[in-house]
Design a protein around this motif. Structure first.
Motif, PDB file in Angstrom:
ATOM      1  N   LEU A  72       0.845  -1.202   0.000  1.00 45.21           N
ATOM      2  CA  LEU A  72       0.000   0.000   0.000  1.00 45.21           C
ATOM      3  C   LEU A  72       0.879   1.250   0.000  1.00 45.21           C
ATOM      4  O   LEU A  72       2.080   1.176   0.237  1.00 45.21           O
ATOM      5  CB  LEU A  72      -0.884   0.012   1.254  1.00 45.21           C
ATOM      6  CG  LEU A  72      -1.981  -1.050   1.354  1.00 45.21           C
ATOM      7  CD1 LEU A  72      -2.726  -0.904   2.678  1.00 45.21           C
ATOM      8  CD2 LEU A  72      -2.958  -0.964   0.189  1.00 45.21           C
ATOM      9  N   ASN A  73       0.244   2.378  -0.225  1.00 44.18           N
ATOM     10  CA  ASN A  73       0.937   3.679  -0.179  1.00 44.18           C
ATOM     11  C   ASN A  73       2.175   3.719  -1.071  1.00 44.18           C
ATOM     12  O   ASN A  73       3.136   4.411  -0.762  1.00 44.18           O
ATOM     13  CB  ASN A  73       1.358   4.009   1.264  1.00 44.18           C
ATOM     14  CG  ASN A  73       0.158   4.219   2.161  1.00 44.18           C
ATOM     15  OD1 ASN A  73      -0.709   5.027   1.838  1.00 44.18           O
ATOM     16  ND2 ASN A  73       0.095   3.489   3.262  1.00 44.18           N
ATOM     17  N   THR A  74       2.153   2.948  -2.147  1.00 36.62           N
ATOM     18  CA  THR A  74       3.331   2.911  -3.022  1.00 36.62           C
ATOM     19  C   THR A  74       2.920   3.050  -4.480  1.00 36.62           C
ATOM     20  O   THR A  74       2.139   2.243  -4.991  1.00 36.62           O
ATOM     21  CB  THR A  74       4.095   1.561  -2.873  1.00 36.62           C
ATOM     22  OG1 THR A  74       4.200   1.261  -1.484  1.00 36.62           O
ATOM     23  CG2 THR A  74       5.472   1.634  -3.491  1.00 36.62           C
ATOM     24  N   ASN A  75       3.476   4.065  -5.119  1.00 35.64           N
ATOM     25  CA  ASN A  75       3.276   4.181  -6.554  1.00 35.64           C
ATOM     26  C   ASN A  75       4.183   3.157  -7.228  1.00 35.64           C
ATOM     27  O   ASN A  75       5.399   3.170  -7.035  1.00 35.64           O
ATOM     28  CB  ASN A  75       3.622   5.601  -7.024  1.00 35.64           C
ATOM     29  CG  ASN A  75       3.221   5.813  -8.475  1.00 35.64           C
ATOM     30  OD1 ASN A  75       3.276   4.890  -9.290  1.00 35.64           O
ATOM     31  ND2 ASN A  75       2.798   7.023  -8.799  1.00 35.64           N
ATOM     32  N   ALA A  76       3.586   2.253  -8.007  1.00 37.68           N
ATOM     33  CA  ALA A  76       4.350   1.171  -8.642  1.00 37.68           C
ATOM     34  C   ALA A  76       5.487   1.718  -9.487  1.00 37.68           C
ATOM     35  O   ALA A  76       6.509   1.046  -9.667  1.00 37.68           O
ATOM     36  CB  ALA A  76       3.416   0.346  -9.508  1.00 37.68           C
ATOM     37  N   LEU A  77       5.293   2.933  -9.990  1.00 38.71           N
ATOM     38  CA  LEU A  77       6.294   3.467 -10.914  1.00 38.71           C
ATOM     39  C   LEU A  77       7.595   3.848 -10.194  1.00 38.71           C
ATOM     40  O   LEU A  77       8.591   4.144 -10.834  1.00 38.71           O
ATOM     41  CB  LEU A  77       5.708   4.638 -11.715  1.00 38.71           C
ATOM     42  CG  LEU A  77       4.409   4.266 -12.463  1.00 38.71           C
ATOM     43  CD1 LEU A  77       3.862   5.425 -13.261  1.00 38.71           C
ATOM     44  CD2 LEU A  77       4.620   3.041 -13.367  1.00 38.71           C
ATOM     45  N   GLU A  78       7.564   3.762  -8.872  1.00 47.17           N
ATOM     46  CA  GLU A  78       8.831   3.914  -8.124  1.00 47.17           C
ATOM     47  C   GLU A  78       9.707   2.670  -8.309  1.00 47.17           C
ATOM     48  O   GLU A  78      10.925   2.745  -8.227  1.00 47.17           O
ATOM     49  CB  GLU A  78       8.546   4.072  -6.610  1.00 47.17           C
ATOM     50  CG  GLU A  78       7.918   5.403  -6.261  1.00 47.17           C
ATOM     51  CD  GLU A  78       7.387   5.423  -4.831  1.00 47.17           C
ATOM     52  OE1 GLU A  78       7.741   4.541  -4.011  1.00 47.17           O
ATOM     53  OE2 GLU A  78       6.592   6.333  -4.547  1.00 47.17           O
TER      54      GLU A  78
END
Ligand code: FAD
Ligand code: UDP
Length: 383
Positions: free
Chosen positions: A216-222
């Motif tokens: 959660l709370n994570t943009n996959a694009l990171e």
């Protein structure tokens, strides 16, 4: 840990795919940039005990047995037929506009003439497009059509989309027909059910599987990068499958420009009263700045004494550069479809990347359509 499948987003598109792959003994990693699962279906109980839908009212309806069989595996669902009224000339009338609406707004003589003509002209048809009515060769039907068009569709559409009604794709207007009879349900689908304990619980059950990991709370694009038509995950080439359910333009860093969306200001209000209004939803096509008011108690079938929560929806511009702005509705027209297609050409070059869902496919999909897309995509590429 090694994953076979990466899924970006935990709405119905992402969660359906995750469930199918997990059952197939694949290790699945889901990225979700929000602090909770469920995409725009996320709901929660407020301090006053009312269950509300944080991203706007979501009513489940489908003609697909396959979809119904899939979702009912996750908790109980109860029969719920959605009813909407609209404020037209200070009178609340059923929407979709039906014979009852007609009788409430016309004299008995006029209403009888119009009903008779409609039934004669549109034999064996239960619903008709407003666009057919305004183009009808019979003057009485045409004038009736224009009345409904002006009072129900024209201003609501301008407010919702901020463009004149003539510029909106006809498929959008045709979501709401005119009913040739007294059926006062908002949807005419075969299956109409709501999750007994809310959507969030359904998602918790769908994703409750040892093969599924959720970040959660994570943009996959990171963690994900696309280079030379290959997918890199945490700087290593990823050979498994990636299912992306977020906005396609964001994935490609807005290379061809931002795809336009409409957004909403959602304003919740709590009241110490049993009911605020007489129906689950009241549409305000004309004078008010909001398009509709939803009273959640009707959707959740809750018996909470002397407390209620409503939601007013104020349409507004979407700004892709503002991280608090939410892309709710794709704006379907030729120019935007062409831009989407350019992005999609990039996807096609990457053999293990798949788009699924309302944002990734830039479509005005209802929940059931998204679930069906995900089930079919799994059948096609899952094995
Ligand atoms: P979403 O639910 O939008 O899920 C996408 C998820 O991906 C989100 O959680 C997002 O945070 C996440 N995400 C995106 N990008 C990234 C990233 N880079 N990294 C990590 N996570 C990411 N349909 C109906 O059938 N009935 C209704 O009554 C109904 N009412 C609606 C009312 C409103 C106001 C709106 C806007 C839509 C309504 N819909 C309704 C449609 C319904 O919301 C969609 O069909 C559904 O949300 C589509 O699911 P999805 O998984 O494609 O997208
Ligand atoms: N619409 C309208 N008047 C209404 C209800 C709907 O003009 O009272 C038009 C409007 O253009 C809207 C579209 O029909 O955007 C689709 O309505 P729907 O209720 O399906 O929208 P959603 O629930 O997806 O926001």
């Amino acid at each position: 840990m090694k994953f076979d499948v990466i899924i970006v987003g935990s709405g119905f598109a992402g969660s359906t795919l995750a469930r199918k792959f997990a059952l197939d003994n694949k290790k699945v990693l889901i990225y979700e940039k929000r602090g909770q699962i469920g995409g725009n279906m996320y709901d929660k109980v407020l301090d006053n005990s009312i269950l509300v839908h944080q991203y706007g009212p979501h009513i489940f309806h489908t003609n697909s047995k396959k979809v119904m069989d899939f979702v009912t595996q996750f908790g109980s669902w109860y029969f719920y037929e959605h009813k909407v009224v609209g404020k037209i000339n200070n009178t609340l009338v059923p929407i979709p506009f039906n014979f009852k609406s007609l009788e409430l707004l016309y004299s008995k003589e006029q209403a009888d003439i119009i009903k008779e003509k409609l039934l004669a002209k549109y034999k064996d048809t239960k619903k008709v497009s407003i666009l057919d009515l305004i183009n009808d060769s019979d003057e009485t039907i045409k004038q009736f059509g224009l009345f409904v068009y002006k009072n129900v569709f024209e201003n609501y559409t301008a407010k919702q989309w901020n463009i004149p009604i003539e510029e909106i794709d006809t498929s959008v207007i045709n979501r709401v027909p005119v009913i040739l009879g007294y059926d006062d349900r908002y949807f005419q689908d075969e299956y109409q059910y709501m999750p007994k304990h809310g959507y969030t619980k359904v998602f918790e059950e769908m994703l409750n599987h040892p093969n599924i990991t959720i970040k959660l709370n994570t943009n996959a694009l990171e963690d994900i990068e696309i280079k030379d038509n290959k997918i890199y995950w945490q700087n290593q080439e990823f050979h498994g499958k990636v299912f992306y359910t977020g906005a396609i333009d964001e994935l490609f860093n807005y290379k061809y420009g931002p795809l336009p969306y409409r957004s909403l200001d959602l304003v919740f209000e709590n009241y110490d009263m049993n009911y605020y209004q007489s129906s689950a939803v009241v549409n305000y096509p004309n004078d008010e700045k909001y398009t509709r008011i939803t009273e959640f108690k009707y959707l959740s079938n809750q018996l909470v004494n002397n407390k209620t929560t409503i939601l007013k929806e104020y349409p507004k511009k979407y700004d892709y550069q503002d991280e608090n702005s939410i892309p709710y509705y794709a704006i379907i027209n030729e120019e935007n479809q062409n831009m989407y297609q350019k992005y999609y050409e990039l996807v096609k070059k990457i053999p293990n990347l798949y788009m699924c869902g309302r944002l990734a496919e830039y479509k005005y999909f209802n929940m059931d359509a998204v679930i069906l897309r995900a089930l079919e995509l799994y059948e096609k590429v899952g094995k």
